[in-house]
Design a protein around this motif. Structure first.
Motif, PDB file in Angstrom:
ATOM      1  N   LYS A  19       0.818  -1.217   0.000  1.00  0.00           N
ATOM      2  CA  LYS A  19       0.000   0.000   0.000  1.00  0.00           C
ATOM      3  C   LYS A  19       0.853   1.269   0.000  1.00  0.00           C
ATOM      4  O   LYS A  19       0.411   2.301  -0.468  1.00  0.00           O
ATOM      5  N   CYS A  20       2.060   1.201   0.529  1.00  0.00           N
ATOM      6  CA  CYS A  20       2.854   2.423   0.657  1.00  0.00           C
ATOM      7  C   CYS A  20       3.811   2.647  -0.510  1.00  0.00           C
ATOM      8  O   CYS A  20       4.561   3.613  -0.511  1.00  0.00           O
ATOM      9  N   GLN A  21       3.774   1.801  -1.527  1.00  0.00           N
ATOM     10  CA  GLN A  21       4.643   2.019  -2.682  1.00  0.00           C
ATOM     11  C   GLN A  21       4.352   3.384  -3.283  1.00  0.00           C
ATOM     12  O   GLN A  21       3.197   3.764  -3.457  1.00  0.00           O
ATOM     13  N   GLY A  22       5.398   4.127  -3.553  1.00  0.00           N
ATOM     14  CA  GLY A  22       5.242   5.464  -4.107  1.00  0.00           C
ATOM     15  C   GLY A  22       5.139   6.545  -3.052  1.00  0.00           C
ATOM     16  O   GLY A  22       5.131   7.728  -3.372  1.00  0.00           O
ATOM     17  N   LEU A  45      11.745  -6.109   1.220  1.00  0.00           N
ATOM     18  CA  LEU A  45      12.629  -5.396   2.142  1.00  0.00           C
ATOM     19  C   LEU A  45      13.109  -4.086   1.527  1.00  0.00           C
ATOM     20  O   LEU A  45      13.053  -3.030   2.159  1.00  0.00           O
ATOM     21  N   TYR A  46      13.547  -4.129   0.280  1.00  0.00           N
ATOM     22  CA  TYR A  46      14.011  -2.923  -0.402  1.00  0.00           C
ATOM     23  C   TYR A  46      12.913  -1.872  -0.473  1.00  0.00           C
ATOM     24  O   TYR A  46      13.122  -0.710  -0.157  1.00  0.00           O
ATOM     25  N   THR A  47      11.722  -2.295  -0.880  1.00  0.00           N
ATOM     26  CA  THR A  47      10.611  -1.350  -1.001  1.00  0.00           C
ATOM     27  C   THR A  47      10.275  -0.729   0.350  1.00  0.00           C
ATOM     28  O   THR A  47      10.077   0.478   0.456  1.00  0.00           O
ATOM     29  N   GLY A  48      10.226  -1.547   1.384  1.00  0.00           N
ATOM     30  CA  GLY A  48       9.924  -1.026   2.722  1.00  0.00           C
ATOM     31  C   GLY A  48      10.971  -0.046   3.220  1.00  0.00           C
ATOM     32  O   GLY A  48      10.643   1.030   3.736  1.00  0.00           O
ATOM     33  N   LEU A  49      12.229  -0.400   3.047  1.00  0.00           N
ATOM     34  CA  LEU A  49      13.307   0.468   3.539  1.00  0.00           C
ATOM     35  C   LEU A  49      13.392   1.784   2.773  1.00  0.00           C
ATOM     36  O   LEU A  49      13.702   2.821   3.344  1.00  0.00           O
TER      37      LEU A  49
END
Length: 102
Positions: A19-22, A45-49
């Protein structure tokens, strides 16, 4: 050292990485646990960090973090979208294009 509860807490949200991508947030607290190993991957992990502007905190055992780093999910999606589109409108030009791609 002691803190007043009001000093520690501000309005916060719990959102999934998907949901938080972008989006970006000042602080990201990222829980990683082996109980959910099926969800762990390097991409997640990459996307979250990379959502963190100032601080990212990884919470969990080093085993889960290492597992996430080593696990590269292949990019092939298994959505059955092409099959669903073909059933909806079999005479559409787009459906024929999708069929050719499969």
């Amino acid at each position: 050292m002691s803190y007043d509860y009001a000093d520690l807490c501000e309005l916060a949200w719990a959102v999934t990485v998907h949901k938080c991508q972008g989006s970006e947030y000042p602080v990201v607290i990222f829980p990683l646990f082996m109980q959910h190993s099926v969800l762990l991957s390097r991409n997640l992990l990459y996307t979250g960090l990379t959502r963190a502007k100032q601080l990212a905190l990884l919470v969990g055992p080093t085993k889960a973090i290492g597992f996430s780093i080593k696990r590269v999910m292949d990019q092939q999606r298994s959505t059955a979208l092409a099959e669903r589109l073909k059933r909806l409108e079999p005479n559409m030009r787009e459906a024929r294009i999708i069929d050719e791609l499969i």
